[in-house]
Design an enzyme around this catalytic site. Sequence first.
Site, PDB file in Angstrom:
ATOM      1  N   CYS A  81       0.822  -1.214   0.000  1.00 38.72           N
ATOM      2  CA  CYS A  81       0.000   0.000   0.000  1.00 38.72           C
ATOM      3  C   CYS A  81       0.862   1.273   0.000  1.00 38.72           C
ATOM      4  O   CYS A  81       1.469   1.566  -1.016  1.00 38.72           O
ATOM      5  CB  CYS A  81      -0.992  -0.051   1.149  1.00 38.72           C
ATOM      6  SG  CYS A  81      -2.406   1.017   0.869  1.00 38.72           S
ATOM      7  N   HIS A 180      -2.984  -5.187   1.759  1.00 36.09           N
ATOM      8  CA  HIS A 180      -2.262  -5.399   3.026  1.00 36.09           C
ATOM      9  C   HIS A 180      -2.307  -6.865   3.469  1.00 36.09           C
ATOM     10  O   HIS A 180      -3.096  -7.201   4.352  1.00 36.09           O
ATOM     11  CB  HIS A 180      -2.933  -4.589   4.139  1.00 36.09           C
ATOM     12  CG  HIS A 180      -2.881  -3.114   3.981  1.00 36.09           C
ATOM     13  ND1 HIS A 180      -1.841  -2.353   4.464  1.00 36.09           N
ATOM     14  CD2 HIS A 180      -3.758  -2.245   3.431  1.00 36.09           C
ATOM     15  CE1 HIS A 180      -2.072  -1.084   4.216  1.00 36.09           C
ATOM     16  NE2 HIS A 180      -3.223  -0.985   3.592  1.00 36.09           N
ATOM     17  N   GLU A 182      -0.436  -8.182   5.446  1.00 38.20           N
ATOM     18  CA  GLU A 182      -0.054  -8.170   6.876  1.00 38.20           C
ATOM     19  C   GLU A 182      -1.267  -8.033   7.791  1.00 38.20           C
ATOM     20  O   GLU A 182      -1.150  -8.254   8.994  1.00 38.20           O
ATOM     21  CB  GLU A 182       0.974  -7.058   7.144  1.00 38.20           C
ATOM     22  CG  GLU A 182       0.456  -5.622   7.120  1.00 38.20           C
ATOM     23  CD  GLU A 182       0.312  -5.014   5.721  1.00 38.20           C
ATOM     24  OE1 GLU A 182       0.379  -5.765   4.716  1.00 38.20           O
ATOM     25  OE2 GLU A 182       0.118  -3.779   5.651  1.00 38.20           O
TER      26      GLU A 182
HETATM   27  N1  GLN Z   1      -3.524   6.402   0.928  1.00 36.00           N
HETATM   28  C1  GLN Z   1      -2.279   6.136   1.605  1.00 36.00           C
HETATM   29  C2  GLN Z   1      -1.134   6.916   1.016  1.00 36.00           C
HETATM   30  O1  GLN Z   1      -1.285   7.650   0.108  1.00 36.00           O
HETATM   31  C3  GLN Z   1      -1.970   4.656   1.586  1.00 36.00           C
HETATM   32  C4  GLN Z   1      -2.967   3.911   2.434  1.00 36.00           C
HETATM   33  C5  GLN Z   1      -2.448   2.666   3.072  1.00 36.00           C
HETATM   34  O2  GLN Z   1      -1.244   2.381   3.164  1.00 36.00           O
HETATM   35  N2  GLN Z   1      -3.380   1.896   3.595  1.00 36.00           N
HETATM   36  O3  GLN Z   1      -0.049   6.774   1.472  1.00 36.00           O
END
Ligand code: GLN
Length: 201
Positions: A81, A180, A182
């Site tokens: 992410c 994710h 994790e």
């Molecule tokens: N929207 C977040 C960002 O721009 C990422 C979100 C996440 O890691 N769950 O960093």
Amino acid sequence: MRPAIGVLALQGDFREHVHALQRCGIDNPVLVRTPRDLASVQAVIVPGGESTAISKLAVAFEVLEPMRQRIAAGMPVYGSCAGMIMLANNILDARSEQTSFGGLDISVRRNAFGRQVDSFEADLHAPAWGEDALKAVFIRAPWVESHGPDVEVLARVESGPHEGAVVAVAQNHVMATSFHPELTTDDRVHSYFIHTVENRA
Ligand code: GLN
């Protein structure tokens, strides 16, 4: 000897990555906060969280350049992410001061799935992780909007309005997912990454 794997621990869900690594038999993952921590590991996971914060803290803690150099020199790295955003060579909808470690020849769009669908789950199939569907958890997730020829697409969204969106990629020693793993107890992405690290060692 299991490999020394670090988790970048500046912001975000690094503890969940530590627990996933421990479930995979990596007993003592290293929390990476300084150049010295980084020098002690063979590979790094960049967690989910907020990429603008991770970017800012990486500069403040002086790990931005060392991370760039290690990745360019072939250190295996996996990002989930916000971690995917940190590994992208190009960020779309970035904050002005936001920067990344790079390593993946991709353009990644932050918060790509829109505000209405803040978070969702989807079953994904990726040959890299075996036959069974992987339940992927997306939270204000990015997607890979475009990528260079050397990037391997590992998984795409399989149905719904965003069918086809690229959500897992790899390029040599660098891997990233929009979701994710994790936050689940399905540790196949982590064990795949550990195998990559062991194969390079
Ligand atoms: N929207 C977040 C960002 O721009 C990422 C979100 C996440 O890691 N769950 O960093």
